[in-house]
Design a protein around this motif. Structure first.
Motif, PDB file in Angstrom:
ATOM      1  N   GLU A 263       0.810  -1.216   0.000  1.00 11.19           N
ATOM      2  CA  GLU A 263       0.000   0.000   0.000  1.00 11.19           C
ATOM      3  C   GLU A 263       0.843   1.265   0.000  1.00 11.19           C
ATOM      4  N   VAL A 264       2.015   1.212   0.630  1.00  8.45           N
ATOM      5  CA  VAL A 264       2.800   2.426   0.821  1.00  8.45           C
ATOM      6  C   VAL A 264       3.363   2.974  -0.488  1.00  8.45           C
ATOM      7  N   VAL A 265       3.450   2.133  -1.515  1.00  4.94           N
ATOM      8  CA  VAL A 265       4.018   2.581  -2.790  1.00  4.94           C
ATOM      9  C   VAL A 265       2.960   3.125  -3.735  1.00  4.94           C
ATOM     10  N   LYS A 266       1.694   3.057  -3.336  1.00  2.00           N
ATOM     11  CA  LYS A 266       0.645   3.564  -4.213  1.00  2.00           C
ATOM     12  C   LYS A 266       0.664   5.087  -4.239  1.00  2.00           C
ATOM     13  N   SER A 267       0.284   5.646  -5.390  1.00  2.00           N
ATOM     14  CA  SER A 267       0.310   7.097  -5.550  1.00  2.00           C
ATOM     15  C   SER A 267      -0.791   7.736  -4.726  1.00  2.00           C
ATOM     16  N   ASN A 268      -0.687   9.048  -4.552  1.00  3.16           N
ATOM     17  CA  ASN A 268      -1.696   9.777  -3.797  1.00  3.16           C
ATOM     18  C   ASN A 268      -3.063   9.666  -4.455  1.00  3.16           C
ATOM     19  N   LYS A 269      -3.084   9.589  -5.794  1.00  5.20           N
ATOM     20  CA  LYS A 269      -4.339   9.459  -6.516  1.00  5.20           C
ATOM     21  C   LYS A 269      -5.017   8.148  -6.172  1.00  5.20           C
ATOM     22  N   ASP A 270      -4.226   7.068  -6.118  1.00  2.34           N
ATOM     23  CA  ASP A 270      -4.780   5.771  -5.742  1.00  2.34           C
ATOM     24  C   ASP A 270      -5.287   5.800  -4.314  1.00  2.34           C
ATOM     25  N   ASP A 271      -4.537   6.456  -3.427  1.00  2.00           N
ATOM     26  CA  ASP A 271      -4.941   6.544  -2.035  1.00  2.00           C
ATOM     27  C   ASP A 271      -6.256   7.289  -1.913  1.00  2.00           C
ATOM     28  N   THR A 272      -6.434   8.354  -2.693  1.00  2.00           N
ATOM     29  CA  THR A 272      -7.650   9.150  -2.636  1.00  2.00           C
ATOM     30  C   THR A 272      -8.857   8.347  -3.082  1.00  2.00           C
ATOM     31  N   GLN A 273      -8.684   7.547  -4.140  1.00  2.00           N
ATOM     32  CA  GLN A 273      -9.797   6.761  -4.654  1.00  2.00           C
ATOM     33  C   GLN A 273     -10.189   5.656  -3.696  1.00  2.00           C
ATOM     34  N   GLN A 274      -9.215   5.067  -3.030  1.00  2.00           N
ATOM     35  CA  GLN A 274      -9.512   3.947  -2.152  1.00  2.00           C
ATOM     36  C   GLN A 274     -10.020   4.401  -0.791  1.00  2.00           C
ATOM     37  N   ASN A 275      -9.514   5.526  -0.297  1.00  2.00           N
ATOM     38  CA  ASN A 275      -9.866   5.957   1.050  1.00  2.00           C
ATOM     39  C   ASN A 275      -9.964   7.469   1.108  1.00  2.00           C
ATOM     40  N   PRO A 276     -11.053   8.051   0.620  1.00  2.00           N
ATOM     41  CA  PRO A 276     -11.189   9.496   0.610  1.00  2.00           C
ATOM     42  C   PRO A 276     -11.163  10.096   2.003  1.00  2.00           C
ATOM     43  N   SER A 277     -11.579   9.341   3.029  1.00  2.81           N
ATOM     44  CA  SER A 277     -11.623   9.882   4.377  1.00  2.81           C
ATOM     45  C   SER A 277     -10.248  10.125   4.948  1.00  2.81           C
ATOM     46  N   SER A 278      -9.213   9.571   4.303  1.00  2.00           N
ATOM     47  CA  SER A 278      -7.860   9.743   4.807  1.00  2.00           C
ATOM     48  C   SER A 278      -7.245  11.058   4.361  1.00  2.00           C
ATOM     49  N   LEU A 279      -7.940  11.860   3.561  1.00  6.38           N
ATOM     50  CA  LEU A 279      -7.399  13.131   3.100  1.00  6.38           C
ATOM     51  C   LEU A 279      -7.235  14.095   4.251  1.00  6.38           C
ATOM     52  N   THR A 280      -6.201  14.889   4.189  1.00  6.01           N
ATOM     53  CA  THR A 280      -6.008  15.937   5.168  1.00  6.01           C
ATOM     54  C   THR A 280      -6.878  17.117   4.813  1.00  6.01           C
ATOM     55  N   GLU A 281      -6.961  18.095   5.706  1.00  5.48           N
ATOM     56  CA  GLU A 281      -7.777  19.273   5.450  1.00  5.48           C
ATOM     57  C   GLU A 281      -7.272  20.034   4.237  1.00  5.48           C
ATOM     58  N   ASP A 282      -5.947  20.134   4.100  1.00  8.65           N
ATOM     59  CA  ASP A 282      -5.388  20.828   2.945  1.00  8.65           C
ATOM     60  C   ASP A 282      -5.754  20.134   1.649  1.00  8.65           C
ATOM     61  N   GLN A 283      -5.701  18.771   1.657  1.00 11.40           N
ATOM     62  CA  GLN A 283      -6.029  18.031   0.450  1.00 11.40           C
ATOM     63  C   GLN A 283      -7.507  18.164   0.110  1.00 11.40           C
TER      64      GLN A 283
END
Length: 323
Positions: A263-283
């Protein structure tokens, strides 16, 4: 008599079966098992443990050489001169004692920096370490993979450093962790923390009891230590396998996807699609699209209608307002 002779020839000595039974019971990992007092790295995989061990040796060797330098071995036997060997041959007893000493010394010197031992659970590999800090090495690996987004393993899932082990009984764990937690949580040190718990092949430990007791110990070391389940500064990892409790205190547990190498090597875009709740306030502020004029006007009309409805449904006396 003729029939008895072939049967006698097929009979095997008792020692043959004893040796075979010993080989069958011998655990994987070079005849060593995970036990209290060991330090190392606990690795989970998906079915293929042998390939997991190979990947672990390769990855740990690569980063271990970078951080600590190549492993150095010195063979005691090579230091013996020819004259010394000739003198020993004259005395059989002395030669035998010296050979035993040389084997012991060579074994001690050739203990590997990383050595696989039997973990006691399926799909779990334990790599015993010597002369290194497991948490620093694993954090360095994950930090590099998180930065480069370069995938380096196929079957390894999670890689957890184990800084200490003790017997998996509540009294033993309480006594051990009172000292083990001090470098991170004893005043003046402090930090936010969470506790993650996993038990394998163990039914006598209670998850709730373990978390409650360990959290109490952390709080007793410094009352300013606070629980944070969203983005803690430290994560206390408790991994119980059979009667052994493996412990560590790690950083960036959330950032590094629970120390999952896949999981750690996945891009930020992949992370956003899989877990939108993990976004920071800035994101979140970056991904929100600006409202159009039509959307603004529709929103205003909706708000006016809502306000009008609230006025008409104004509560009387102590009645609660319901929307």
């Amino acid at each position: 008599m003729a029939a008895a002779e072939p049967a006698a020839r097929k009979r095997r000595p008792k020692g043959h079966f004893a040796a075979a039974a010993g080989r069958a019971k011998r655990p994987r990992g070079g005849g060593r098992q995970l036990e209290a007092g060991m330090r190392g790295i606990l690795i989970t995989c998906n079915m293929n443990e042998r390939k997991c061990v190979g990947e672990a040796y390769s990855l740990l060797g690569e980063y271990g050489d970078l951080l600590y330098g190549p492993e150095q071995f010195s063979d005691h036997e090579e230091r013996l001169s020819g004259s010394e060997r000739e003198e020993d041959e004259d005395d059989v007893e002395a030669a035998l004692k010296k050979e035993v000493g040389q084997i012991r010394a060579s074994t001690e010197q050739k203990l590997r920096r990383f050595q696989s031992v039997e973990s006691g659970a399926n799909n779990v590999v334990f790599i015993r370490t010597r002369g290194i800090e497991p948490e620093n090495l694993v954090h360095h690996i994950l930090k590099d993979m998180h930065t480069t987004k370069k995938k380096k393993t196929r079957v390894i899932l999670r890689m957890l450093p184990i800084s200490g082990t003790c017997k998996a009984f509540m009294e033993d764990m309480k006594k051990y962790t009172e000292t083990f937690f001090e470098p991170w949580f004893k005043a003046p040190n402090k930090g936010t923390f969470q506790i993650v718990y996993k038990a394998r092949n163990n039914s006598h430990m209670s998850r709730e009891e373990v978390i409650k007791e360990l959290a109490g110990i952390v709080g007793s070391l410094n009352p300013e230590n606070k629980v944070d389940l969203n983005n803690p500064q430290y994560t206390i990892v408790v991994e119980i396998i059979k009667n052994v409790c493996c412990l560590s205190v790690v950083r960036d547990y959330v950032l590094f996807r629970k120390y999952n190498l896949q999981e750690v090597v996945k891009s930020n875009k992949d992370d956003t699609q899989q877990n939108p709740s993990s976004l920071t306030e800035d994101q979140n502020s970056k991904v929100v699209k600006p409202e159009t004029e039509e959307e603004k006007s529709a929103k205003e009309v909706k708000q006016e209608n809502k306000n009008q409805g609230e006025i008409e449904a104004e509560p009387k006396g102590n009645d609660a307002l319901t929307v």
